[in-house]
Design an enzyme around this catalytic site. Structure first.
Site, PDB file in Angstrom:
ATOM      1  N   HIS A  96      12.886 -16.388   3.563  1.00  0.00           N
ATOM      2  CA  HIS A  96      12.243 -15.783   4.785  1.00  0.00           C
ATOM      3  C   HIS A  96      12.486 -14.341   5.127  1.00  0.00           C
ATOM      4  O   HIS A  96      13.225 -13.856   4.728  1.00  0.00           O
ATOM      5  CB  HIS A  96      12.752 -16.903   5.918  1.00  0.00           C
ATOM      6  CG  HIS A  96      12.426 -16.343   7.483  1.00  0.00           C
ATOM      7  ND1 HIS A  96      13.130 -15.560   8.200  1.00  0.00           N
ATOM      8  CD2 HIS A  96      11.208 -16.619   8.084  1.00  0.00           C
ATOM      9  CE1 HIS A  96      12.692 -15.356   9.450  1.00  0.00           C
ATOM     10  NE2 HIS A  96      11.287 -15.650   9.286  1.00  0.00           N
ATOM     11  N   LYS A 139      -0.083 -15.501   6.804  1.00  0.00           N
ATOM     12  CA  LYS A 139       0.305 -16.135   8.350  1.00  0.00           C
ATOM     13  C   LYS A 139      -0.727 -16.769   9.141  1.00  0.00           C
ATOM     14  O   LYS A 139      -1.827 -15.670   9.517  1.00  0.00           O
ATOM     15  CB  LYS A 139       1.056 -15.026   9.020  1.00  0.00           C
ATOM     16  CG  LYS A 139       1.592 -15.261  10.440  1.00  0.00           C
ATOM     17  CD  LYS A 139       2.502 -16.170  10.642  1.00  0.00           C
ATOM     18  CE  LYS A 139       3.591 -16.009   9.900  1.00  0.00           C
ATOM     19  NZ  LYS A 139       4.863 -16.921  10.008  1.00  0.00           N
TER      20      LYS A 139
HETATM   21  O1  GKR Z   1       6.390 -11.719  12.109  1.00  0.00           O
HETATM   22  O2  GKR Z   1       4.793 -12.902  13.367  1.00  0.00           O
HETATM   23  C1  GKR Z   1       5.821 -12.685  12.208  1.00  0.00           C
HETATM   24  C2  GKR Z   1       6.420 -13.923  11.700  1.00  0.00           C
HETATM   25  O3  GKR Z   1       5.981 -15.027  12.335  1.00  0.00           O
HETATM   26  C3  GKR Z   1       7.746 -14.308  11.655  1.00  0.00           C
HETATM   27  O4  GKR Z   1       8.261 -14.092  13.194  1.00  0.00           O
HETATM   28  C4  GKR Z   1       8.290 -15.568  11.141  1.00  0.00           C
HETATM   29  O5  GKR Z   1       9.523 -15.618  11.639  1.00  0.00           O
HETATM   30  O6  GKR Z   1       7.824 -14.627   9.193  1.00  0.00           O
HETATM   31  C5  GKR Z   1       8.516 -15.725   9.731  1.00  0.00           C
HETATM   32  C6  GKR Z   1       8.051 -16.965   9.286  1.00  0.00           C
HETATM   33  O7  GKR Z   1       7.897 -17.107   8.139  1.00  0.00           O
HETATM   34  O8  GKR Z   1       7.917 -17.881   9.855  1.00  0.00           O
HETATM   35 MG    MG Z   2       7.578 -19.246   8.119  1.00  0.00          MG
END
Ligand code: GKR
Ligand code: MG
Length: 418
Positions: A315, A188
């Protein structure tokens, strides 16, 4: 097979301080467990987000589902759409995505109940598992070592430790892969300036030469930045996920990127597919049964993607075991879903509403549960405890940005800020 009751139980469970483009995860995730109780005592399970709008939708449709058959999912979908459209305030806009969110969890619970009634697993009901184990990826996050002290509350420690630079990210990957055996890695991003994140991806490549790698900055980059990062990571990334906002922006990046672009942000509803396909904006779609309208629709979506040469991945948001079971069944029954799926599940090592034993990771994959329906059973004691945690938290929404600003008032969550 008739629905006698719909029990909607919001829950909260602990979450580490995971960083993303819009802030940091709060100490508690809000989810909701739905139980369809049938006239013969069978109970079907579903799990969804626990935000107020979703709880309100479920409360609104609840009385209309009583007496319907769990085999009549077409009728249930129509009923939910009608009830929610009728509840649109005068002058307001109907919310088909909200209706899909509400139907998704009810459909999952219906299919769990169908499976329990017929002695078949959900993946069998979806046409049969094409894989016995569903591969998932190690979902890495930059993170703080702990939730800092706040408003008299002491710091909340977290056993994963900090990951704020390439070495920290590699250490996290090693720990997660040692424990779960993942064979693909997703980072991420959108947290640090892109060059620092490129360095982290390169460090992962050096430490894991054979693992497919992905990075997902959740639209934090400009088109120019995304094109540069894509060029620099040529030959390193399996796919680049949501580097920039919008279908048109993604198309501009895709025109020069040497790797496929993936999304769970610019294509999240059926009406986004035609423009995305016309502009060749996306080469991999991350499906999610929680908002695409359920398990069957996810399979249909995957088939449609294949028609247009779009790859399929999955996702995830923070979730519990009922969702993991549903994700595993639908992924197992979707031949087109050939990428390792995302899951946040390893970030919650403490509490699951599902009784231990069925859901487990083996070599980075989850073996498809074999029992009828989703194959998992609720732990009533944990469900009750997490429901009490939800009530005590007095929160109704996820607010990564607001929480981050408690520590960094100047925090900027703007898309395309780098
Ligand atoms: O859990 O911070 C998180 C992710 O950024 C999530 O909110 C996203 O929806 O995992 C997700 C993504 O792939 O964008
Ligand atoms: Mg994503």
């Amino acid at each position: 097979m008739l629905i006698r009751d719909v029990r909607i139980t919001p829950v909260a469970f602990r979450d580490p301080p995971l960083l993303n483009a819009i802030g940091v995860h709060e100490p508690l995730v809000l989810r909701c467990i739905v139980r369809l109780v049938l006239d013969d005592g069978v109970v079907g399970l579903g799990e969804c987000a626990g935000q107020r709008p979703q709880l309100d939708r479920l409360a609104a449709v609840r009385p209309h589902l009583i007496g319907m058959s769990v085999f009549d999912t077409n009728g249930i979908e129509r009923t939910i759409g009608t009830v929610l459209r009728a509840g649109t305030p005068p002058g307001g806009t109907p919310d088909p995505m909200g209706a899909r969110n509400a139907f998704s969890v009810i459909e999952t619970a219906c299919m769990d109940a169908q499976g329990r009634l017929t002695g078949r697993s959900v993946s069998e009901l979806l046409g049969g598992a094409v894989r016995a184990t569903v591969p998932f990826s190690a979902y890495l996050f930059y993170k703080w070592a702990e939730h800092p002290p706040l408003d008299g509350r002491p710091a909340i420690p977290d056993e994963w430790g900090a990951a704020l630079d390439p070495a920290g990210v590699v250490d996290q990957a090693k720990a997660m892969i040692e424990e779960y055996g993942f064979r693909s890695i997703k980072l991420k991003g959108g947290v640090f300036p892109p060059d620092e994140e490129i360095a982290a991806v390169r460090a992962l490549r050096a430490a894991f030469p054979d693992h497919p790698l992905r990075i997902d900055p959740n639209c934090a980059w400009t088109v120019e930045t995304a094109r540069r990062v894509a060029a620099e990571l040529d030959g390193v990334l399996e796919y680049l996920e949501d580097p920039v906002p919008g279908i048109a922006g993604m198309a501009r990046v895709a025109a020069t990127a040497p790797m496929p672009l993936a999304t769970n942000m610019c294509v999240v509803a059926p009406e986004h597919l035609p423009p995305a396909i016309a502009q060749d904006a996306v080469q991999v779609l991350l499906t999610d049964h929680h908002y695409w309208g359920g398990l069957r629709r996810t399979g249909e979506l995957a088939r449609l993607c294949a028609t247009f040469g779009i790859g399929v991945s999955m996702h995830s948001n923070s979730h519990l075991g009922v969702s993991l079971a549903a994700m595993t069944h639908v992924a197992a029954a979707t031949p087109e879903l050939t990428y390792a799926c995302d899951t946040h599940y390893p970030w919650n090592r403490r509490d699951d509403v599902v009784r231990p034993g069925v859901l487990r990771f083996a070599d980075g994959g989850v073996p498809v549960p074999e029992g009828p329906g989703l194959g998992v059973e609720l732990d009533d004691e944990v469900l009750d405890r997490l429901h009490r945690a939800y009530l005590a938290a007095r929160r109704e929404a996820r607010d990564d940005t607001g929480y981050m600003r408690r520590f960094d008032p100047a925090f900027d969550p703007s898309p395309a800020r780098w």
